[in-house]
Scaffold this active site. Structure first.
Site, short mmCIF file in Angstrom:
data_model
loop_
_atom_site.label_atom_id
_atom_site.label_comp_id
_atom_site.label_asym_id
_atom_site.label_seq_id
_atom_site.Cartn_x
_atom_site.Cartn_y
_atom_site.Cartn_z
N ASP A 13 0.74 -1.37 0.09
CA ASP A 13 -0.10 -0.04 0.01
C ASP A 13 0.92 1.06 -0.02
O ASP A 13 0.78 2.06 -0.75
CB ASP A 13 -1.09 -0.05 1.31
N ARG A 92 -1.36 3.62 16.97
CA ARG A 92 -1.79 4.48 15.61
C ARG A 92 -1.50 5.95 16.22
O ARG A 92 -0.92 6.67 15.24
CB ARG A 92 -3.12 4.27 15.09
N ASP A 121 -7.82 2.51 11.04
CA ASP A 121 -6.64 3.25 11.02
C ASP A 121 -6.55 4.51 10.48
O ASP A 121 -5.94 5.48 10.92
CB ASP A 121 -5.50 2.54 10.53
N SER A 170 -2.69 -10.39 6.56
CA SER A 170 -2.09 -9.21 6.77
C SER A 170 -1.87 -9.10 8.46
O SER A 170 -2.72 -9.39 9.19
CB SER A 170 -3.21 -8.30 6.57
#
Length: 389
Positions: A13, A92, A121, A170
């Site tokens: 990504d 995060r 996120d 993932s």
């Protein structure tokens, strides 16, 4: 010259985002920022290698200490979301703050991430970034990209990408937890193979005792040895993980309303949360414990949302910090069969009298046993009247 700072992991990504920010968004320079919150060393090597291949200015920020302290704040609040210890959610905002600092230091006009429009996120990053005057860019979300499209784009542009764990799962890892999702795990009926786990071994018949010392609600030592927050968490991850402690497989409700299947590993978190709750049970009154349950739930909800900077949390912290002044003492945890059970606890602030509670003593201080007769007569009085109607 327009410059954008990108949250950069070196994965598919964020790698695809680099040329997209230049070609589609018109930025002259992209700065990659990787924040260390306890990921494996190979992830940093991958990010560095990918950044070099992309000719990308790359910054690595060490935020392990700040993140570890946030994790221990979560222990004070007994913070879990739908039965699992928060990990990614706690990390995060720490990552976002570190990236924002780099962006400001480099006079960036914008800041970007590679999150999709389906996950949590994006919200956690942007809750921090939108408090600044920088433009926020989310190429994957804004362009509606799929993983298949990204792989094709990467092939066409000869980008240095790998699927990550051969593209099967993932995985997000930090000091506090390891999450695994995607692939066959998206099927709630799929039984995950043992090899999805790295931190925890299958539980065995072996047992082990460990003593954890707390000061004002925070763990400060293990088996009498003082440790800083990072070292303590790392040590318990390894120790508890050997006993299979801290596995969660659940259907999680995300903020956007999607229900997803998640697998987590969190040995140290489970151990410390269990120990802390056991010590609170010794030192807090019934009313404090009951009221704190709601406070803790609210704290965990805001943490899950990435909103620990919200004014509400300041108020919650005020109550939590006051109660934690008594949460000083030791707890003995027994690792057994994949569990971390509190089997002993001690504190000078204990709201407990062994003499009063014992069946071998006649009185409770100056209170005689038969003094409870009047209370027993009144107990349930209204219910008896109602049931007689």
């Amino acid at each position: 010259m327009k410059t954008v700072a990108l949250a950069f992991s070196g994965g598919l990504d964020t790698t695809v985002c680099v040329p997209l920010l230049e070609e589609e968004y018109g930025y002259d320079e992209v700065i990659g920022v990787t924040v260390d919150v306890g990921q494996p060393e190979e992830e940093f090597a991958e990010a560095e290698e990918t950044a070099e291949a992309l000719d990308l200015d790359h910054y690595v920020v060490d935020a392990k200490g700040a993140f570890a302290e946030q994790c221990l704040d979560a222990v004070k609040a007994n913070a879990t979301y739908q039965s699992y210890p928060l990990g990614t959610a706690l990390a995060r905002p720490v990552i976002a703050e570190a990236i924002l600092d780099v962006a400001k230091e480099n006079d960036c006009e914008a800041i970007a991430h590679g999150c999709t429009g389906k996950g949590n996120d994006q919200l956690r990053f942007e809750a921090v970034w939108r408090a600044s005057d920088l433009e926020v860019i989310a190429p994957v979300r804004e362009m509606g990209l799929t993983r298949e499209w990204e792989m094709g784009y990467a092939d066409e542009h000869d980008l240095p990408v790998e699927g990550g764990n051969e593209g099967v799962w993932s995985i997000d890892t930090n000091l506090w937890s390891r999450s695994v999702e995607g692939g066959n795990l998206e099927d709630p009926g799929y039984v995950p193979p043992e090899d999805i786990y790295e931190w925890t071994e299958q539980p065995s018949a072996e047992t082990e005792l460990v003593e954890i010392e707390f000061e004002d609600g925070k763990p400060v030592a293990v088996d009498g040895e003082s440790m800083d927050a990072v070292s303590l968490i790392e040590y318990l991850n390894e120790l508890a993980g050997k006993h299979g402690v801290g596995r969660t497989d659940l259907m999680e409700d995300r903020m956007l309303g999607l229900k997803v299947r998640e697998n987590y590993e969190h040995p140290a978190a489970t151990t410390l949360l269990n120990a802390h709750e056991a010590l609170e049970g010794l030192v807090l009154t019934k009313e404090e414990r009951s009221f704190k349950t709601g406070i803790d739930q609210q704290w965990a909800e805001k943490a899950y949302e990435g909103l620990l900077s919200a004014p509400l949390v300041d108020a919650l912290d005020g109550f939590i910090d006051t109660t934690q002044e008594k949460v000083t003492g030791t707890v003995t945890i027994k690792f057994e069969g994949g569990q971390a059970r509190a089997v002993a606890r001690e504190s000078e602030h204990a709201v407990y009298s062994e003499d009063a509670a014992s069946f071998n003593t006649e009185t409770v201080g100056k209170i005689k046993q038969d003094d409870a007769t009047g209370v027993a007569k009144y107990h349930g009085y209204q219910a008896r009247i109602a049931n007689d109607e």
